[in-house]
Design a protein around this motif. Structure first.
Motif, PDB file in Angstrom:
ATOM      1  N   LEU A  30       0.598  -1.286  -0.268  1.00  0.00           N
ATOM      2  CA  LEU A  30       0.018  -0.096  -0.322  1.00  0.00           C
ATOM      3  C   LEU A  30       0.799   1.230  -0.056  1.00  0.00           C
ATOM      4  CD1 LEU A  30      -2.863  -0.608   2.731  1.00  0.00           C
ATOM      5  CD2 LEU A  30      -3.099  -0.291   0.167  1.00  0.00           C
ATOM      6  N   HIS A  31       1.013   1.787  -0.963  1.00  0.00           N
ATOM      7  CA  HIS A  31       0.925   3.472  -0.427  1.00  0.00           C
ATOM      8  C   HIS A  31       0.006   4.635  -0.911  1.00  0.00           C
ATOM      9  CE1 HIS A  31       4.953   2.070  -1.728  1.00  0.00           C
ATOM     10  NE2 HIS A  31       4.636   1.094  -2.754  1.00  0.00           N
ATOM     11  N   SER A  32       0.145   5.799  -0.804  1.00  0.00           N
ATOM     12  CA  SER A  32      -0.771   6.771  -0.394  1.00  0.00           C
ATOM     13  C   SER A  32      -0.399   8.059  -1.182  1.00  0.00           C
ATOM     14  CB  SER A  32      -1.588   6.953   1.107  1.00  0.00           C
ATOM     15  OG  SER A  32      -2.175   7.734   0.765  1.00  0.00           O
ATOM     16  N   VAL A  75       3.817  13.144  -1.382  1.00  0.00           N
ATOM     17  CA  VAL A  75       4.468  13.243  -0.070  1.00  0.00           C
ATOM     18  C   VAL A  75       3.523  11.535  -0.147  1.00  0.00           C
ATOM     19  CG1 VAL A  75       4.112  12.953   1.867  1.00  0.00           C
ATOM     20  CG2 VAL A  75       4.584  14.457   1.061  1.00  0.00           C
ATOM     21  N   CYS A  76       4.142  10.697  -0.336  1.00  0.00           N
ATOM     22  CA  CYS A  76       3.611   8.658   0.477  1.00  0.00           C
ATOM     23  C   CYS A  76       3.074   9.130   1.463  1.00  0.00           C
ATOM     24  CB  CYS A  76       4.517   7.939  -0.366  1.00  0.00           C
ATOM     25  SG  CYS A  76       3.361   6.205   0.514  1.00  0.00           S
ATOM     26  N   THR A  77       1.904   8.905   1.772  1.00  0.00           N
ATOM     27  CA  THR A  77       1.119   8.783   3.177  1.00  0.00           C
ATOM     28  C   THR A  77       0.479   7.568   3.954  1.00  0.00           C
ATOM     29  OG1 THR A  77       0.089  10.073   4.856  1.00  0.00           O
ATOM     30  CG2 THR A  77      -0.854   9.927   2.880  1.00  0.00           C
ATOM     31  N   GLU A  78       1.716   6.116   3.462  1.00  0.00           N
ATOM     32  CA  GLU A  78       1.173   4.943   4.057  1.00  0.00           C
ATOM     33  C   GLU A  78       2.494   4.139   4.488  1.00  0.00           C
ATOM     34  OE1 GLU A  78      -1.894   4.280   3.555  1.00  0.00           O
ATOM     35  OE2 GLU A  78      -0.819   3.028   5.124  1.00  0.00           O
ATOM     36  N   LEU A  79       2.319   4.107   5.700  1.00  0.00           N
ATOM     37  CA  LEU A  79       4.159   3.322   5.936  1.00  0.00           C
ATOM     38  C   LEU A  79       4.385   2.542   4.848  1.00  0.00           C
ATOM     39  CD1 LEU A  79       6.412   3.276   8.076  1.00  0.00           C
ATOM     40  CD2 LEU A  79       4.798   2.236   9.455  1.00  0.00           C
ATOM     41  N   CYS A  80       5.317   2.582   4.053  1.00  0.00           N
ATOM     42  CA  CYS A  80       5.592   1.285   3.434  1.00  0.00           C
ATOM     43  C   CYS A  80       6.651   0.906   3.257  1.00  0.00           C
ATOM     44  CB  CYS A  80       4.837   2.047   1.404  1.00  0.00           C
ATOM     45  SG  CYS A  80       6.427   3.556   1.189  1.00  0.00           S
ATOM     46  N   GLY A  81       7.419   1.015   3.945  1.00  0.00           N
ATOM     47  CA  GLY A  81       8.321   0.279   4.319  1.00  0.00           C
ATOM     48  C   GLY A  81       9.587   1.351   5.034  1.00  0.00           C
ATOM     49  N   GLY A 132      12.088   3.289   3.040  1.00  0.00           N
ATOM     50  CA  GLY A 132      12.460   3.771   2.485  1.00  0.00           C
ATOM     51  C   GLY A 132      11.064   4.881   2.409  1.00  0.00           C
ATOM     52  N   HIS A 133      10.140   4.748   3.535  1.00  0.00           N
ATOM     53  CA  HIS A 133       8.859   5.276   3.266  1.00  0.00           C
ATOM     54  C   HIS A 133       8.896   7.213   3.043  1.00  0.00           C
ATOM     55  CE1 HIS A 133       4.820   7.104   3.623  1.00  0.00           C
ATOM     56  NE2 HIS A 133       5.349   7.171   5.486  1.00  0.00           N
ATOM     57  N   ALA A 134      10.331   7.319   4.613  1.00  0.00           N
ATOM     58  CA  ALA A 134       9.867   8.678   4.784  1.00  0.00           C
ATOM     59  C   ALA A 134      10.779   9.903   3.390  1.00  0.00           C
ATOM     60  CB  ALA A 134      10.878   9.714   5.551  1.00  0.00           C
ATOM     61  N   THR A 135      11.622   8.533   2.244  1.00  0.00           N
ATOM     62  CA  THR A 135      11.552   9.609   0.992  1.00  0.00           C
ATOM     63  C   THR A 135      11.115   9.048   0.138  1.00  0.00           C
ATOM     64  OG1 THR A 135      13.044   7.395   0.793  1.00  0.00           O
ATOM     65  CG2 THR A 135      14.340   8.692   2.717  1.00  0.00           C
ATOM     66  N   MET A 136       9.721   8.787   0.195  1.00  0.00           N
ATOM     67  CA  MET A 136       9.055   8.497  -1.089  1.00  0.00           C
ATOM     68  C   MET A 136       8.082  10.108  -1.362  1.00  0.00           C
ATOM     69  SD  MET A 136       6.618   5.006  -1.591  1.00  0.00           S
ATOM     70  CE  MET A 136       5.395   5.532  -3.361  1.00  0.00           C
ATOM     71  N   ARG A 137       8.882  10.710  -2.015  1.00  0.00           N
ATOM     72  CA  ARG A 137       7.881  11.894  -2.859  1.00  0.00           C
ATOM     73  C   ARG A 137       9.063  11.962  -4.046  1.00  0.00           C
ATOM     74  NH1 ARG A 137       8.496  15.450   2.553  1.00  0.00           N
ATOM     75  NH2 ARG A 137       8.045  13.816   4.091  1.00  0.00           N
TER      76      ARG A 137
HETATM   77 CU    CU Z   1       4.717   4.839   1.860  1.00  0.00          CU
END
Ligand code: CU
Length: 254
Positions: free
Chosen positions: A166-168, A206-212, A214-219
């Motif tokens: 899941l991503h958001s 911004v990805c706003t679904e904790l996805c792993g 590297g989530h915080a860098t998923m922009r």
């Molecule tokens: Cu994410």
């Protein structure tokens, strides 16, 4: 209950509601507005803040009044009088919150319905989320990119996909947020939405679904062009979509 100063308590509730609402409405909670949905969402939040302030005030005033009025005097070791309950009070504390929830639900429904109205000239964009990057395909222009480019005042029809977990999708200035779910599209999962940016500039997706990890860098950068011509110039420099997309082995054959 005898001698309860209803009018004075009501006055306190109203006063505390006003004070709490004014304080809570001062911060610019959601920041800059850059889509036609943003003012509607922000106004909905303001209404929710005022209604919440009212509920908070009722609880605080009644709590304070009860603590003051029925406190144990020094040396009083006796039990309180046995009470059955208070039917009028119970009806009130069921009916008032029910009315508040129904009003908010109806208002949210109207706002959401308004935001989801589709325009005939919408620009379709397919957004793919994967650990930990976003990619964008423009079927009309037959291009792909790793930045989201759109045109000011032209509705974007986004279709979401996720390749792994899941991503958001969230552009804070646009206010819209939608999950990208593995398995979509065609799986019946609600994976598309529309948004109309109304301010040119550069924003961040911004990805706003904790996805792993590297989530915080998923922009990804989001560029809202002032004109369609400006967008077309950018589009002309992008890579075409390859005819055969590399798919993971687990992809469905349907
Ligand atoms: Cu994410």
């Amino acid at each position: 209950m005898q001698g309860v100063p209803y009018l004075r308590l009501l006055g306190l509730v109203v006063a505390l509601t006003v004070v709490t609402s004014v304080i809570m409405l001062i911060p610019d909670w959601n920041g800059e507005q850059a889509s036609t949905a943003a003012p509607k969402i922000d106004q909905l939040l303001d209404v929710a803040i005022i209604l919440s302030s009212f509920v908070f005030s009722v609880v605080m005033v009644m709590l304070g009044y009860s603590i003051h009025r029925w406190r144990a005097r020094p040396g009083d070791e006796s039990d309180g009088a046995p009470l059955h309950g208070n039917t009028r009070l119970e009806i009130a504390w069921t009916a008032i919150p029910t009315a508040i929830v129904l009003i908010l639900a109806a208002y949210s429904w109207i706002v959401l319905d308004d935001m989801e109205a589709t325009a005939s000239n919408a620009m379709p964009v397919e957004v793919t989320g994967q650990q930990y990057a976003w990619s964008f395909e423009y079927p009309d222009e037959n291009i792909q990119a790793d930045e989201l480019h759109v045109v000011k005042d032209r509705q974007v029809a986004v279709e979401m996909r996720a390749l792994d977990v899941l991503h958001s999708f969230w552009v804070p200035e646009w206010r819209v947020k939608r999950d990208a779910v593995p398995g979509a599209p065609g799986s019946g999962i609600d994976d598309d939405f529309v948004v109309t940016p109304d301010r040119a500039g550069t924003f961040t997706l911004v990805c706003t679904e904790l996805c792993g990890l590297g989530h915080a860098t998923m922009r990804a950068p989001v560029v809202v062009h002032e004109t369609q011509a400006e967008f077309d110039r950018w589009a002309a420099e992008q890579e075409p979509i390859p005819p055969e997309q590399p798919q993971p082995a687990a992809a469905s054959s349907a």
